[in-house]
Design an enzyme around this catalytic site. Sequence first.
Site, PDB file in Angstrom:
ATOM      1  N   ARG A   3       1.525  -5.079   6.183  1.00 29.89           N
ATOM      2  CA  ARG A   3       0.858  -4.047   5.381  1.00 29.89           C
ATOM      3  C   ARG A   3       1.657  -2.752   5.494  1.00 29.89           C
ATOM      4  O   ARG A   3       2.008  -2.326   6.599  1.00 29.89           O
ATOM      5  CB  ARG A   3      -0.574  -3.810   5.848  1.00 29.89           C
ATOM      6  CG  ARG A   3      -1.261  -2.765   4.960  1.00 29.89           C
ATOM      7  CD  ARG A   3      -2.754  -2.697   5.152  1.00 29.89           C
ATOM      8  NE  ARG A   3      -3.329  -1.860   4.087  1.00 29.89           N
ATOM      9  CZ  ARG A   3      -4.570  -1.925   3.656  1.00 29.89           C
ATOM     10  NH1 ARG A   3      -5.389  -2.787   4.190  1.00 29.89           N
ATOM     11  NH2 ARG A   3      -4.996  -1.143   2.680  1.00 29.89           N
ATOM     12  N   HIS A   5       3.028   3.311  -8.967  1.00 33.33           N
ATOM     13  CA  HIS A   5       2.840   1.879  -9.234  1.00 33.33           C
ATOM     14  C   HIS A   5       4.085   1.299  -9.919  1.00 33.33           C
ATOM     15  O   HIS A   5       4.480   0.169  -9.641  1.00 33.33           O
ATOM     16  CB  HIS A   5       1.601   1.658 -10.105  1.00 33.33           C
ATOM     17  CG  HIS A   5       0.317   1.985  -9.396  1.00 33.33           C
ATOM     18  ND1 HIS A   5       0.058   1.610  -8.102  1.00 33.33           N
ATOM     19  CD2 HIS A   5      -0.792   2.661  -9.798  1.00 33.33           C
ATOM     20  CE1 HIS A   5      -1.148   2.034  -7.730  1.00 33.33           C
ATOM     21  NE2 HIS A   5      -1.674   2.681  -8.756  1.00 33.33           N
ATOM     22  N   ASP A  16       0.825  -1.199   0.000  1.00 29.56           N
ATOM     23  CA  ASP A  16       0.000   0.000   0.000  1.00 29.56           C
ATOM     24  C   ASP A  16       0.868   1.260   0.000  1.00 29.56           C
ATOM     25  O   ASP A  16       1.926   1.287   0.627  1.00 29.56           O
ATOM     26  CB  ASP A  16      -0.871  -0.035   1.276  1.00 29.56           C
ATOM     27  CG  ASP A  16      -2.185   0.658   1.076  1.00 29.56           C
ATOM     28  OD1 ASP A  16      -2.462   1.084  -0.052  1.00 29.56           O
ATOM     29  OD2 ASP A  16      -2.927   0.778   2.059  1.00 29.56           O
ATOM     30  N   ASP A  56     -12.088  -5.152  -5.802  1.00 26.48           N
ATOM     31  CA  ASP A  56     -12.640  -3.794  -5.678  1.00 26.48           C
ATOM     32  C   ASP A  56     -11.839  -2.777  -6.499  1.00 26.48           C
ATOM     33  O   ASP A  56     -12.351  -1.706  -6.819  1.00 26.48           O
ATOM     34  CB  ASP A  56     -12.662  -3.368  -4.199  1.00 26.48           C
ATOM     35  CG  ASP A  56     -13.740  -4.116  -3.423  1.00 26.48           C
ATOM     36  OD1 ASP A  56     -14.789  -4.434  -4.021  1.00 26.48           O
ATOM     37  OD2 ASP A  56     -13.526  -4.399  -2.224  1.00 26.48           O
ATOM     38  N   GLY A  99       0.283   5.348  -4.527  1.00 25.93           N
ATOM     39  CA  GLY A  99      -0.325   6.608  -4.951  1.00 25.93           C
ATOM     40  C   GLY A  99       0.219   7.772  -4.134  1.00 25.93           C
ATOM     41  O   GLY A  99       0.628   8.799  -4.684  1.00 25.93           O
ATOM     42  N   LEU A 124      10.934 -20.716  -3.668  1.00 25.89           N
ATOM     43  CA  LEU A 124       9.912 -19.790  -3.166  1.00 25.89           C
ATOM     44  C   LEU A 124       8.631 -19.992  -3.961  1.00 25.89           C
ATOM     45  O   LEU A 124       8.673 -20.094  -5.184  1.00 25.89           O
ATOM     46  CB  LEU A 124      10.386 -18.339  -3.341  1.00 25.89           C
ATOM     47  CG  LEU A 124       9.369 -17.238  -2.984  1.00 25.89           C
ATOM     48  CD1 LEU A 124       9.113 -17.201  -1.476  1.00 25.89           C
ATOM     49  CD2 LEU A 124       9.857 -15.863  -3.451  1.00 25.89           C
ATOM     50  N   ARG A 128      -5.637  -2.402   8.129  1.00 22.87           N
ATOM     51  CA  ARG A 128      -6.856  -3.137   7.742  1.00 22.87           C
ATOM     52  C   ARG A 128      -6.450  -4.393   6.995  1.00 22.87           C
ATOM     53  O   ARG A 128      -5.351  -4.472   6.468  1.00 22.87           O
ATOM     54  CB  ARG A 128      -7.684  -2.298   6.752  1.00 22.87           C
ATOM     55  CG  ARG A 128      -8.358  -1.095   7.280  1.00 22.87           C
ATOM     56  CD  ARG A 128      -9.230  -0.466   6.189  1.00 22.87           C
ATOM     57  NE  ARG A 128      -8.424   0.088   5.106  1.00 22.87           N
ATOM     58  CZ  ARG A 128      -7.846   1.273   5.120  1.00 22.87           C
ATOM     59  NH1 ARG A 128      -7.973   2.043   6.190  1.00 22.87           N
ATOM     60  NH2 ARG A 128      -7.150   1.707   4.102  1.00 22.87           N
TER      61      ARG A 128
HETATM   62  C1  FPP Z   1      -2.159   0.035  -3.308  1.00 25.09           C
HETATM   63  O1  FPP Z   1      -1.580   1.308  -3.201  1.00 25.09           O
HETATM   64  C2  FPP Z   1      -1.505  -0.691  -4.377  1.00 25.09           C
HETATM   65  C3  FPP Z   1      -2.126  -1.276  -5.421  1.00 25.09           C
HETATM   66  C4  FPP Z   1      -3.588  -1.256  -5.577  1.00 25.09           C
HETATM   67  C5  FPP Z   1      -1.403  -1.929  -6.511  1.00 25.09           C
HETATM   68  C6  FPP Z   1      -0.185  -2.707  -6.156  1.00 25.09           C
HETATM   69  C7  FPP Z   1       0.583  -2.881  -7.410  1.00 25.09           C
HETATM   70  C8  FPP Z   1       1.937  -2.847  -7.530  1.00 25.09           C
HETATM   71  C9  FPP Z   1       2.824  -2.753  -6.382  1.00 25.09           C
HETATM   72  C10 FPP Z   1       2.617  -2.890  -8.864  1.00 25.09           C
HETATM   73  C11 FPP Z   1       2.351  -4.061  -9.738  1.00 25.09           C
HETATM   74  C12 FPP Z   1       2.423  -5.372  -9.054  1.00 25.09           C
HETATM   75  C13 FPP Z   1       3.219  -6.413  -9.409  1.00 25.09           C
HETATM   76  C14 FPP Z   1       3.082  -7.695  -8.681  1.00 25.09           C
HETATM   77  C15 FPP Z   1       4.208  -6.357 -10.489  1.00 25.09           C
HETATM   78  P1  FPP Z   1      -2.397   2.597  -3.591  1.00 25.09           P
HETATM   79  O2  FPP Z   1      -2.067   2.957  -4.982  1.00 25.09           O
HETATM   80  O3  FPP Z   1      -3.835   2.409  -3.285  1.00 25.09           O
HETATM   81  O4  FPP Z   1      -1.755   3.666  -2.667  1.00 25.09           O
HETATM   82  P2  FPP Z   1      -2.455   4.895  -1.960  1.00 25.09           P
HETATM   83  O5  FPP Z   1      -3.200   4.301  -0.797  1.00 25.09           O
HETATM   84  O6  FPP Z   1      -1.281   5.702  -1.528  1.00 25.09           O
HETATM   85  O7  FPP Z   1      -3.327   5.581  -2.941  1.00 25.09           O
END
Ligand code: FPP
Length: 232
Positions: free
Chosen positions: A169, A21, A4, A51, A7, A115, A175
Amino acid sequence: MIMDGNGRWARRRGWPRSKGHRRGSRTVRTVVRSAPELGIGVLTLYAFSSDNWGRPRGEVDGLMTLLERYLRDELGRCVDNGVRVNVVGRRDRLEAGLLEAVQAAEERTAACRRLHLRLAVDYSSRELLTRAARLFSLRERGGQRYFSSCLNRVMHSDPAAPAVDLLIRTSGEKRLSDFLLWECAYAELVFTETLWPDFGAAQLRQAVEEFRSRRRRFGLVEASPAGKRRAS
Ligand code: FPP
């Protein structure tokens, strides 16, 4: 592992979320490389929740592209490093190109044993539990072990994964967000303020050390050091 903060990491720099990302994807590579050295045998990364389909179209497409690129680019390295790749979750809504990359990665790494890397994509614990319950009810008798096997089957977990020992997390959120609800029954939870793109081998080591220092009782009285069980 709930990844997490991509963004926020980007927004703090005045950059688009997509850049967060992309950097998060780089962290995935680092964590996958470090996990076996820390005794982790199974690593499940929450890459895209069911979601998340509700996010803006551009962000969803960007995430799907990153996933496909990861699977294609890392395939050779996974084979060389003994990483068995497995995508868990629903598959019927994934685009053909991604689905093809998933199947190729799973087939090519099927014999890898160092792994077991599970990428949770279009994943919702509640939905999978509902599907597993339907499957479970077809048989007259069956206990928790059989229910687990139904769950592993509907989520495409191959091989079946054991219960989660440690859930991490990032980004200060505390959460479960519909992630591995059944499997986390006795998981140790570690939350860190670090945003996912800033997470690395040192933070993973720290989380595993915290896990090893915990006393796990599994509802019993006698305390046993957490480190005696394998982290996953
Ligand atoms: C949540 O952070 C993250 C995601 C919904 C996407 C996770 C994806 C990656 C780490 C990249 C691609 C994955 C792989 C396995 C190659 P958020 O964007 O909701 O963060 P925020 O809470 O700061 O908005």
